[in-house]
Design an enzyme around this catalytic site. Structure first.
Site, mmCIF file in Angstrom:
data_model
loop_
_atom_site.group_PDB
_atom_site.id
_atom_site.type_symbol
_atom_site.label_atom_id
_atom_site.label_comp_id
_atom_site.label_asym_id
_atom_site.label_seq_id
_atom_site.Cartn_x
_atom_site.Cartn_y
_atom_site.Cartn_z
ATOM 1 N N GLY A 46 0.830 -1.194 0.000
ATOM 2 C CA GLY A 46 0.000 0.000 0.000
ATOM 3 C C GLY A 46 0.860 1.238 0.000
ATOM 4 O O GLY A 46 2.037 1.193 0.389
ATOM 5 N N GLN A 51 2.978 9.990 1.167
ATOM 6 C CA GLN A 51 4.258 9.261 1.186
ATOM 7 C C GLN A 51 5.112 9.539 -0.053
ATOM 8 O O GLN A 51 6.294 9.193 -0.063
ATOM 9 C CB GLN A 51 4.014 7.744 1.293
ATOM 10 C CG GLN A 51 3.422 7.317 2.624
ATOM 11 C CD GLN A 51 3.274 5.814 2.670
ATOM 12 O OE1 GLN A 51 2.277 5.275 2.207
ATOM 13 N NE2 GLN A 51 4.268 5.120 3.200
ATOM 14 N N CYS A 88 5.887 0.035 7.419
ATOM 15 C CA CYS A 88 5.522 1.154 6.558
ATOM 16 C C CYS A 88 6.745 1.563 5.742
ATOM 17 O O CYS A 88 7.845 1.662 6.284
ATOM 18 C CB CYS A 88 5.065 2.318 7.430
ATOM 19 S SG CYS A 88 4.631 3.793 6.499
ATOM 20 N N GLU A 131 -3.540 2.947 5.336
ATOM 21 C CA GLU A 131 -3.428 3.997 4.312
ATOM 22 C C GLU A 131 -4.330 5.183 4.644
ATOM 23 O O GLU A 131 -3.957 6.336 4.439
ATOM 24 C CB GLU A 131 -3.760 3.455 2.914
ATOM 25 C CG GLU A 131 -2.883 2.310 2.437
ATOM 26 C CD GLU A 131 -1.408 2.513 2.661
ATOM 27 O OE1 GLU A 131 -0.925 3.665 2.624
ATOM 28 O OE2 GLU A 131 -0.718 1.517 2.907
#
Ligand code: NI
Length: 162
Positions: A46, A51, A88, A131
């Site tokens: 994801g 990001q 992450c 997310e």
């Protein structure tokens, strides 16, 4: 398509609430394409727009060969909880134990501006919740019950990164 740089923890864009997309246009479709390419290149499941340095409410998830793209997502419903270990792409080198919904249903827009709903359990519910948090400026390390360095893990950090 083009690869984009992944912003890392410490950059304040990751702590801000992303803004609504006002028009689903070619620029947004390009962003989605680039995010998918960037997610795959980094072996993630994801990726959220902040990001890649874009403070807009857009994210992508890819699980079991299925791609989910959501623009302006809203949480419609959640049920239950699950406690999972997750990572992450913006927080390399560590994983955390996080409580997530067991089931989540979201609505939003697809890449053509049509309203869609996405629902999931298990890892899909985790990824959708993770997310969505990015769009609120929340990282998993902000809510983790426990955080570990990857080099402390026995499985060499095979946790899915999002
Ligand atoms: Ni993430």
């Amino acid at each position: 398509m083009a690869l984009r740089n992944i912003v890392k923890e410490g950059d304040e864009i990751l702590t801000k609430r992303a803004k609504e997309v006002t028009e689903v246009n070619d620029r947004i479709r390009q962003l989605l394409d680039d995010m998918i390419e960037t997610m795959r290149e980094n072996d993630g499941i994801g990726l959220a727009a902040p990001q890649v340095g874009v403070l807009r409410r857009v994210f992508v998830v890819e699980l079991e060969d299925k791609i989910y793209e959501l623009i302006n997502p809203e949480i419609v419903k959640t049920e239950g909880t699950q406690t999972v270990e997750e990572g992450c792409l913006s927080v390399p080198g560590c994983v955390g134990t996080v409580e997530r919904p067991a089931y989540i249903k979201m609505k939003g827009l697809d890449r053509n501006g049509n309203e869609i709903e996405v629902e999931g359990t298990e890892l899909l519910a985790v990824a959708l919740s993770h997310e969505y948090d990015h769009l609120e400026g929340i990282l998993f390390v902000d809510k983790a019950l426990e955080i570990k360095d990857i080099d402390e893990l026995e499985n060499d950090g095979e946790t899915d990164e999002q």
